[in-house]
Design a protein around this motif. Structure first.
Motif, PDB file in Angstrom:
ATOM      1  N   ARG A 117      36.322  56.832  59.141  1.00 24.41           N
ATOM      2  CA  ARG A 117      37.621  56.658  59.366  1.00 24.41           C
ATOM      3  C   ARG A 117      37.713  54.945  59.529  1.00 24.41           C
ATOM      4  N   GLY A 118      38.967  54.559  59.092  1.00 18.88           N
ATOM      5  CA  GLY A 118      39.188  53.079  58.856  1.00 18.88           C
ATOM      6  C   GLY A 118      38.797  52.424  57.708  1.00 18.88           C
ATOM      7  N   ARG A 119      37.974  53.083  56.981  1.00 15.06           N
ATOM      8  CA  ARG A 119      37.338  52.250  55.746  1.00 15.06           C
ATOM      9  C   ARG A 119      38.459  51.624  54.972  1.00 15.06           C
ATOM     10  N   GLY A 120      39.538  52.295  54.867  1.00 16.96           N
ATOM     11  CA  GLY A 120      40.454  51.581  53.667  1.00 16.96           C
ATOM     12  C   GLY A 120      41.208  50.614  54.422  1.00 16.96           C
ATOM     13  N   ILE A 121      41.401  50.537  55.772  1.00 17.64           N
ATOM     14  CA  ILE A 121      41.844  49.245  56.338  1.00 17.64           C
ATOM     15  C   ILE A 121      40.865  48.319  56.319  1.00 17.64           C
ATOM     16  N   LEU A 122      39.565  48.540  56.514  1.00 18.31           N
ATOM     17  CA  LEU A 122      38.526  47.477  56.528  1.00 18.31           C
ATOM     18  C   LEU A 122      38.428  46.809  54.910  1.00 18.31           C
ATOM     19  N   ARG A 123      38.405  47.622  54.024  1.00 16.23           N
ATOM     20  CA  ARG A 123      38.514  47.160  52.562  1.00 16.23           C
ATOM     21  C   ARG A 123      39.729  46.154  52.312  1.00 16.23           C
ATOM     22  N   THR A 124      40.779  46.561  52.991  1.00 16.30           N
ATOM     23  CA  THR A 124      42.127  45.727  52.841  1.00 16.30           C
ATOM     24  C   THR A 124      41.905  44.565  53.223  1.00 16.30           C
ATOM     25  N   LEU A 125      41.451  44.347  54.556  1.00 13.15           N
ATOM     26  CA  LEU A 125      41.221  43.182  55.624  1.00 13.15           C
ATOM     27  C   LEU A 125      40.056  42.127  54.792  1.00 13.15           C
ATOM     28  N   PHE A 126      39.193  42.825  54.114  1.00 11.10           N
ATOM     29  CA  PHE A 126      38.175  42.005  53.532  1.00 11.10           C
ATOM     30  C   PHE A 126      38.583  41.266  52.163  1.00 11.10           C
ATOM     31  N   LEU A 127      39.721  41.795  51.869  1.00 10.17           N
ATOM     32  CA  LEU A 127      40.426  41.359  50.580  1.00 10.17           C
ATOM     33  C   LEU A 127      41.430  40.233  50.750  1.00 10.17           C
ATOM     34  N   PRO A 177      41.454  37.174  52.243  1.00 11.45           N
ATOM     35  CA  PRO A 177      41.060  35.753  51.834  1.00 11.45           C
ATOM     36  C   PRO A 177      41.163  35.381  50.353  1.00 11.45           C
ATOM     37  N   TYR A 178      41.104  36.520  49.523  1.00 14.41           N
ATOM     38  CA  TYR A 178      40.822  36.353  47.970  1.00 14.41           C
ATOM     39  C   TYR A 178      42.321  36.575  47.612  1.00 14.41           C
ATOM     40  N   ALA A 179      43.182  37.266  48.475  1.00 14.51           N
ATOM     41  CA  ALA A 179      44.565  37.300  47.906  1.00 14.51           C
ATOM     42  C   ALA A 179      45.370  35.978  48.279  1.00 14.51           C
ATOM     43  N   LEU A 180      45.104  35.390  49.400  1.00 17.45           N
ATOM     44  CA  LEU A 180      45.652  34.366  49.735  1.00 17.45           C
ATOM     45  C   LEU A 180      45.755  33.085  48.561  1.00 17.45           C
ATOM     46  N   PRO A 181      46.811  32.303  48.797  1.00 20.83           N
ATOM     47  CA  PRO A 181      46.907  31.159  47.886  1.00 20.83           C
ATOM     48  C   PRO A 181      45.854  30.099  48.357  1.00 20.83           C
ATOM     49  N   VAL A 182      45.081  29.462  47.601  1.00 18.22           N
ATOM     50  CA  VAL A 182      44.008  28.654  47.976  1.00 18.22           C
ATOM     51  C   VAL A 182      44.582  27.355  48.764  1.00 18.22           C
ATOM     52  N   TYR A 183      45.539  26.787  48.411  1.00 18.94           N
ATOM     53  CA  TYR A 183      46.079  25.737  49.028  1.00 18.94           C
ATOM     54  C   TYR A 183      46.561  26.260  50.649  1.00 18.94           C
ATOM     55  N   ALA A 184      47.193  27.058  50.567  1.00 15.73           N
ATOM     56  CA  ALA A 184      47.752  27.663  51.999  1.00 15.73           C
ATOM     57  C   ALA A 184      46.344  28.020  52.919  1.00 15.73           C
ATOM     58  N   ALA A 185      45.484  28.351  52.264  1.00 12.42           N
ATOM     59  CA  ALA A 185      44.294  28.917  53.013  1.00 12.42           C
ATOM     60  C   ALA A 185      43.347  27.755  53.525  1.00 12.42           C
ATOM     61  N   VAL A 186      43.107  27.067  52.568  1.00 13.56           N
ATOM     62  CA  VAL A 186      42.496  25.526  53.008  1.00 13.56           C
ATOM     63  C   VAL A 186      43.261  24.603  53.813  1.00 13.56           C
ATOM     64  N   ILE A 187      44.570  24.518  53.612  1.00 10.50           N
ATOM     65  CA  ILE A 187      45.409  23.813  54.830  1.00 10.50           C
ATOM     66  C   ILE A 187      45.170  24.505  56.130  1.00 10.50           C
ATOM     67  N   THR A 188      45.429  25.838  56.185  1.00  9.81           N
ATOM     68  CA  THR A 188      45.114  26.511  57.636  1.00  9.81           C
ATOM     69  C   THR A 188      43.714  26.353  58.299  1.00  9.81           C
ATOM     70  N   GLY A 191      35.270  32.897  49.155  1.00 11.18           N
ATOM     71  CA  GLY A 191      34.437  33.279  47.774  1.00 11.18           C
ATOM     72  C   GLY A 191      34.066  34.575  47.948  1.00 11.18           C
ATOM     73  N   TRP A 192      33.647  35.041  49.016  1.00  9.37           N
ATOM     74  CA  TRP A 192      32.783  36.278  49.405  1.00  9.37           C
ATOM     75  C   TRP A 192      33.625  37.587  49.069  1.00  9.37           C
ATOM     76  N   PRO A 193      34.998  37.478  49.282  1.00  5.18           N
ATOM     77  CA  PRO A 193      35.876  38.744  48.668  1.00  5.18           C
ATOM     78  C   PRO A 193      35.551  39.063  47.203  1.00  5.18           C
ATOM     79  N   PHE A 194      35.634  38.049  46.630  1.00  2.00           N
ATOM     80  CA  PHE A 194      35.445  38.304  45.055  1.00  2.00           C
ATOM     81  C   PHE A 194      34.118  39.140  44.751  1.00  2.00           C
TER      82      PHE A 194
END
Length: 330
Positions: free
Chosen positions: A133-143, A145-156, A203-206
């Motif tokens: 239970r909750g496997r789909g939510i964890l898969r989405t959360l793990f992805l 960092p890969y979905a966020l724009p690089v500039y927005a993530a690094v500035i954060t 990088g690890w989500p890829f």
């Protein structure tokens, strides 16, 4: 009276003859052959304009004494021959020493980042193979960092690593009491570890996504048979999962290596135009050598040397992995 079964004969295919008695051309066959080339034509044109032409121009610039005095008419810059390459690989001179130090820093950073990305991605993918239970939510959360724009993530991350008002020091120093004073994360020796954390985080989500896709091709019957034979989780991982993922991991490690070694966006957004010495990656070092000192000839020579290094490493890696795959198949 005996009935004899008569098998109908297939009628011969009659091709229409072209005027003059010659057979008609196979238009459908030619169209089928030409279709892939037509579909690849836009990609080839973009590759030519975006990569090949600038690369050839950079190679030509590396043989010229292109400084700030010839930027407007760079084609009129004096011919330098191999002088730019000699200066770049002269490790007794300041320019060569700085390039060598940046190269070694990049090698260490790449090995640690690729290794941690692969380990975290593989562990998460193997863990999420079992249904719960909750496997789909964890898969989405793990992805995420890969979905966020690089500039927005690094500035954060840059805001979080601020010394006085950053979240990292607030948790480590103010809440947990680690260290006598808040640490400097964006300057000094700690900048290397800051860059490594940000690189692994994005990088690890890829790796997770790639390994998770590769695990779908492993038959479940192999795990069931191994479980009946008494093999535990670690033995199944060692003798079934990792050998089956070998082709996927070979491509994954190569892609992560090339992306990490050439990474420019992360250090540039995190530290600005001048990175600390501990986090001076070769991509940002070449940028500084070209656009800070206005010596585009030397910067182009460094870029060509980097290209040759990556081509050699990639060729050797593909040769070794291909030979190893053929040996294992035999």
């Amino acid at each position: 009276m005996t009935r004899t079964a008569v098998t109908p004969r297939s009628e011969p295919v009659v091709r229409k003859a072209a005027p003059g008695g010659a057979p008609a051309p196979r238009r459908s066959g030619r169209r089928r052959i030409a279709l892939p080339y037509l579909l690849l034509l836009p990609a080839l044109l973009l590759e030519l304009l975006v990569h090949l032409v600038p690369m050839l121009m950079g190679i030509g610039m590396s043989f010229k004494e292109l400084t700030q005095f010839f930027i407007r008419n760079w084609s009129e810059a004096p011919w330098a021959g191999l002088d730019n390459y000699t200066v770049s690989i002269d490790f007794d001179a300041p320019v060569g020493q700085a390039l060598l130090s940046s190269f070694l820093t990049t090698c260490l950073f790449t090995v640690l980042s690729v290794g941690m990305c692969w380990f975290l991605g593989t562990a998460a993918a193997v863990f999420l193979q079992e249904e719960f239970r909750g496997r789909g939510i964890l898969r989405t959360l793990f992805l995420v960092p890969y979905a966020l724009p690089v500039y927005a993530a690094v500035i954060t991350w840059a805001f979080m690593f601020q010394r006085d008002n950053g979240l990292i020091n607030h948790v480590l120093h103010d809440q947990l009491g680690i260290g006598d004073s808040p640490a400097f994360w964006l300057i000094g020796d700690n900048s290397f570890w800051t860059l490594l954390v940000v690189s692994v985080w994005k990088g690890w989500p890829f790796a997770f996504l790639t390994v998770m896709a590769g695990l779908q091709n492993i038959p479940r019957d192999m795990y069931e048979a191994a479980a009946l034979d008494g093999a535990g989780v670690l033995k199944q991982l060692r003798h079934i999962t990792l050998p089956s993922l070998r082709p996927v991991n070979q491509v994954l490690v190569l892609v992560l290596f090339l992306w990490t070694f050439n990474d420019f966006n992360t250090p540039f957004v995190l530290f600005g135009k001048a990175a600390p010495e501990a986090a001076d990656l070769i991509s940002l070092h070449i940028y500084q050598s070209s656009f800070q000192t206005w010596n585009f000839g030397t910067g182009s020579a460094m870029s060509v040397l980097l290209l040759l290094f990556l081509l050699v490493v990639t060729g050797v890696y593909l040769l070794l992995t291909t030979r190893g795959r053929k040996t294992s198949d035999v």
